[in-house]
Design a protein around this motif. Structure first.
Motif, PDB file in Angstrom:
ATOM      1  N   GLY A   1     -22.794  18.137 -18.214  1.00 32.73           N
ATOM      2  CA  GLY A   1     -23.633  18.604 -19.304  1.00 32.73           C
ATOM      3  C   GLY A   1     -23.616  17.742 -20.545  1.00 32.73           C
ATOM      4  N   CYS A   2     -22.610  16.878 -20.701  1.00 33.00           N
ATOM      5  CA  CYS A   2     -22.511  16.092 -21.929  1.00 33.00           C
ATOM      6  C   CYS A   2     -23.717  15.167 -22.069  1.00 33.00           C
ATOM      7  CB  CYS A   2     -21.231  15.270 -21.938  1.00 33.00           C
ATOM      8  SG  CYS A   2     -21.033  14.278 -23.438  1.00 33.00           S
ATOM      9  N   PRO A   3     -24.429  15.210 -23.225  1.00 42.06           N
ATOM     10  CA  PRO A   3     -25.605  14.358 -23.408  1.00 42.06           C
ATOM     11  C   PRO A   3     -25.318  13.047 -24.120  1.00 42.06           C
ATOM     12  CG  PRO A   3     -25.536  15.967 -25.160  1.00 42.06           C
ATOM     13  CD  PRO A   3     -24.296  16.198 -24.314  1.00 42.06           C
ATOM     14  N   ALA A   4     -24.056  12.814 -24.503  1.00 38.94           N
ATOM     15  CA  ALA A   4     -23.720  11.629 -25.301  1.00 38.94           C
ATOM     16  C   ALA A   4     -24.074  10.344 -24.567  1.00 38.94           C
ATOM     17  CB  ALA A   4     -22.232  11.642 -25.649  1.00 38.94           C
ATOM     18  N   LYS A   5     -24.612   9.382 -25.305  1.00 39.03           N
ATOM     19  CA  LYS A   5     -25.076   8.140 -24.700  1.00 39.03           C
ATOM     20  C   LYS A   5     -23.951   7.402 -23.988  1.00 39.03           C
ATOM     21  CE  LYS A   5     -28.136   5.782 -26.915  1.00 39.03           C
ATOM     22  NZ  LYS A   5     -28.838   4.881 -27.898  1.00 39.03           N
TER      23      LYS A   5
ATOM     24  N   THR B   1     -23.156  22.456 -17.029  1.00 35.36           N
ATOM     25  CA  THR B   1     -24.312  21.598 -16.861  1.00 35.36           C
ATOM     26  C   THR B   1     -25.427  21.989 -17.820  1.00 35.36           C
ATOM     27  OG1 THR B   1     -25.795  20.650 -15.199  1.00 35.36           O
ATOM     28  CG2 THR B   1     -25.340  23.009 -15.024  1.00 35.36           C
ATOM     29  N   ARG B   2     -26.574  21.331 -17.668  1.00 36.86           N
ATOM     30  CA  ARG B   2     -27.765  21.608 -18.477  1.00 36.86           C
ATOM     31  C   ARG B   2     -28.934  21.954 -17.558  1.00 36.86           C
ATOM     32  NH1 ARG B   2     -28.612  19.074 -24.099  1.00 36.86           N
ATOM     33  NH2 ARG B   2     -26.531  19.313 -24.997  1.00 36.86           N
ATOM     34  N   LEU B   3     -30.091  22.190 -18.151  1.00 43.51           N
ATOM     35  CA  LEU B   3     -31.263  22.586 -17.371  1.00 43.51           C
ATOM     36  C   LEU B   3     -31.784  21.442 -16.509  1.00 43.51           C
ATOM     37  CD1 LEU B   3     -33.279  24.599 -20.052  1.00 43.51           C
ATOM     38  CD2 LEU B   3     -31.633  25.469 -18.374  1.00 43.51           C
ATOM     39  N   GLY B   4     -31.468  20.235 -16.888  1.00 40.59           N
ATOM     40  CA  GLY B   4     -31.932  19.055 -16.184  1.00 40.59           C
ATOM     41  C   GLY B   4     -31.769  17.862 -17.082  1.00 40.59           C
ATOM     42  N   PHE B   5     -32.244  16.704 -16.619  1.00 38.44           N
ATOM     43  CA  PHE B   5     -32.103  15.502 -17.437  1.00 38.44           C
ATOM     44  C   PHE B   5     -33.261  15.371 -18.419  1.00 38.44           C
ATOM     45  CE2 PHE B   5     -32.312  10.921 -18.365  1.00 38.44           C
ATOM     46  CZ  PHE B   5     -30.999  10.710 -18.755  1.00 38.44           C
ATOM     47  N   ARG B   6     -34.488  15.620 -17.953  1.00 39.60           N
ATOM     48  CA  ARG B   6     -35.666  15.485 -18.813  1.00 39.60           C
ATOM     49  C   ARG B   6     -36.436  16.793 -18.885  1.00 39.60           C
ATOM     50  NH1 ARG B   6     -35.617  10.816 -15.796  1.00 39.60           N
ATOM     51  NH2 ARG B   6     -35.273   8.879 -16.986  1.00 39.60           N
TER      52      ARG B   6
ATOM     53  N   ALA C   1     -21.579  27.290 -15.812  1.00 38.60           N
ATOM     54  CA  ALA C   1     -21.989  27.408 -17.209  1.00 38.60           C
ATOM     55  C   ALA C   1     -23.221  26.548 -17.430  1.00 38.60           C
ATOM     56  CB  ALA C   1     -20.866  26.964 -18.146  1.00 38.60           C
ATOM     57  N   VAL C   2     -24.260  27.131 -18.034  1.00 35.27           N
ATOM     58  CA  VAL C   2     -25.525  26.430 -18.229  1.00 35.27           C
ATOM     59  C   VAL C   2     -25.899  26.410 -19.698  1.00 35.27           C
ATOM     60  CG1 VAL C   2     -27.953  26.277 -17.595  1.00 35.27           C
ATOM     61  CG2 VAL C   2     -26.306  27.227 -15.952  1.00 35.27           C
ATOM     62  N   HIS C   3     -26.026  25.207 -20.245  1.00 36.03           N
ATOM     63  CA  HIS C   3     -26.571  25.044 -21.596  1.00 36.03           C
ATOM     64  C   HIS C   3     -28.094  25.026 -21.478  1.00 36.03           C
ATOM     65  CE1 HIS C   3     -26.363  23.455 -25.835  1.00 36.03           C
ATOM     66  NE2 HIS C   3     -27.620  23.164 -25.508  1.00 36.03           N
ATOM     67  N   GLY C   4     -28.761  25.811 -22.305  1.00 32.93           N
ATOM     68  CA  GLY C   4     -30.189  26.011 -22.168  1.00 32.93           C
ATOM     69  C   GLY C   4     -31.069  24.903 -22.703  1.00 32.93           C
ATOM     70  N   ARG C   5     -30.654  23.650 -22.542  1.00 35.98           N
ATOM     71  CA  ARG C   5     -31.455  22.489 -22.923  1.00 35.98           C
ATOM     72  C   ARG C   5     -31.312  21.416 -21.848  1.00 35.98           C
ATOM     73  NH1 ARG C   5     -29.247  24.075 -27.967  1.00 35.98           N
ATOM     74  NH2 ARG C   5     -30.743  24.160 -29.695  1.00 35.98           N
ATOM     75  N   THR C   6     -32.215  20.447 -21.853  1.00 33.67           N
ATOM     76  CA  THR C   6     -32.066  19.272 -21.005  1.00 33.67           C
ATOM     77  C   THR C   6     -31.279  18.206 -21.762  1.00 33.67           C
ATOM     78  OG1 THR C   6     -34.075  18.190 -21.808  1.00 33.67           O
ATOM     79  CG2 THR C   6     -34.320  19.726 -19.950  1.00 33.67           C
ATOM     80  N   ARG C   7     -30.923  17.148 -21.052  1.00 36.57           N
ATOM     81  CA  ARG C   7     -30.239  16.045 -21.726  1.00 36.57           C
ATOM     82  C   ARG C   7     -31.169  15.409 -22.759  1.00 36.57           C
ATOM     83  NH1 ARG C   7     -30.235  10.278 -23.045  1.00 36.57           N
ATOM     84  NH2 ARG C   7     -28.113  10.034 -23.835  1.00 36.57           N
ATOM     85  N   GLU C   8     -32.447  15.313 -22.418  1.00 32.33           N
ATOM     86  CA  GLU C   8     -33.420  14.725 -23.331  1.00 32.33           C
ATOM     87  C   GLU C   8     -33.503  15.513 -24.635  1.00 32.33           C
ATOM     88  OE1 GLU C   8     -37.717  12.958 -22.397  1.00 32.33           O
ATOM     89  OE2 GLU C   8     -37.726  15.150 -22.425  1.00 32.33           O
ATOM     90  N   ASP C   9     -33.312  16.820 -24.559  1.00 32.28           N
ATOM     91  CA  ASP C   9     -33.363  17.664 -25.748  1.00 32.28           C
ATOM     92  C   ASP C   9     -32.194  17.412 -26.687  1.00 32.28           C
ATOM     93  OD1 ASP C   9     -35.652  19.047 -24.881  1.00 32.28           O
ATOM     94  OD2 ASP C   9     -34.451  20.487 -23.748  1.00 32.28           O
TER      95      ASP C   9
END
Length: 340
Positions: A99-103, A140-145, A167-175
């Motif tokens: 789930g981590c979105p960090a670059k 995790t997240r909803l998806g990548f994009r 556990a689901v974060h309600g955003r994508t990585r792009e968000d």
């Protein structure tokens, strides 16, 4: 809330946050009523296991069970070995970071970058679950994009692999953290699988916690940024969920005691040099919006010793206490930076 053989005392969970959910913070949140907490992510790259940062992240001394350790990486065999090593060092639950979105995490094909490659996701899940005899969970997240959300397929892969809770974060990585969390997809996840589902994202008040549980049907909620500088949020949410009533704001004396104790734990855990610097962001979170806090923080950022930092916080809250029993907030610029 059940994760494998572990029955949590409630359905309020501290989200894993790099640079935040260290042992002092996890223990504090549990004391204030969190039923569970997940550690900062530990890399699966064995070349970094000997670093001081990784050793601290793997330190669970005195922490209330069950001990959950999050691992991050993109190579199935490395993730499996990381799971085995952490279990050998006391982990009772292994959590996989997707789930981590960090670059810097996504650039090495870890965290939410993995959501682009469902076959690799399946390989990692199977490898980690097969490597250890403790429950394995997935964040995790909803998806990548946006527009390419694949969380329903990821959830099925998780269930089929034997993941104990999702556990689901309600955003994508792009968000990243922009916009608002989307709970309708979390609700669809809950309806599509039988394992426990934990809803995460934008839960910052007791009322919102209740709304998200109702909207998603999730088994639990995960609190992240809203607990920064406000560990008592777990007490507030638990009280509201059980009674429908809001607790009064904490008294100045209580928050002063909590923050000073937190500082002492941070200073002891990290040592003089790092302790002062890591504590700065926590002090900023605790004092954000309080009367006169902007001036206080600017002066506090200049302090270089744990003793000076402790004394400055004590003096600031003593001054607040003279102004009233309850914390008094004032409007501050939202753009004010927090010290790292």
């Amino acid at each position: 809330m059940q994760i494998g053989p572990y029955t949590l005392k409630n359905n309020l969970i501290v989200a894993p946050m790099a640079g935040v959910t260290d042992r002092p913070f996890r223990m504090l949140c549990k004391r204030f009523g969190a039923g569970h907490a997940v550690s900062e992510m530990i890399t699966s790259n064995s070349l970094l296991w000997g670093s001081e940062k990784t050793k601290r992240r793997a330190d669970h001394q005195g922490e209330m069970a069950p001990i959950s350790v999050q691992i991050a990486g993109g190579i199935p065999a490395q993730m499996a070995e990381a799971a085995r090593v952490n279990v050998a060092h006391g982990a009772q639950i292994i959590d996989i970071n997707m789930g981590c979105p960090a670059k810097k995490v996504c650039n090495v094909m870890a965290g939410s970058a993995l959501l682009q490659h469902e076959s690799l996701v399946a390989e990692i899940l199977d490898a980690v679950v097969g490597a250890v005899d403790v429950p394995v969970t997935l964040k995790t997240r909803l998806g990548f994009r946006r527009g390419e959300e694949n969380i329903l397929r990821i959830a099925k892969l998780a269930e089929n692999a034997g993941i104990a809770a999702l556990a689901v974060h309600g955003r994508t990585r792009e968000d990243m953290y922009n916009g608002t969390a989307r709970y309708e997809l979390i609700r669809e996840v809950k309806r599509s699988i039988r394992i426990p589902v934990i809803a995460n994202g934008d839960i910052g008040t007791p009322q919102k916690a209740s709304e998200v549980l109702s909207a998603t049907g999730a088994d639990a909620i995960m609190i992240g940024r809203a607990a920064q500088g406000r560990p008592w949020i777990f007490r507030e949410i638990a009280h509201y969920l059980s009674t429908g009533q809001l607790l009064p704001a904490p008294a100045v004396a209580e928050i002063r005691g909590v923050l000073l104790e937190h500082l002492d734990d941070l200073h002891q855990f990290y040592g003089e040099y790092s302790g002062v610097r890591i504590a700065r962001k926590h002090i900023a979170w605790y004092t954000k919006g309080l009367r006169g806090s902007n001036e206080f923080r600017q002066a506090m950022y200049q302090l270089e010793s744990t003793t000076e930092q402790h004394q400055a916080v004590q003096a600031y809250f003593d001054q607040l206490a003279e102004q009233g029993e309850r914390l008094v907030y004032e409007q501050e610029a939202a753009s004010e930076p927090l010290a790292a």
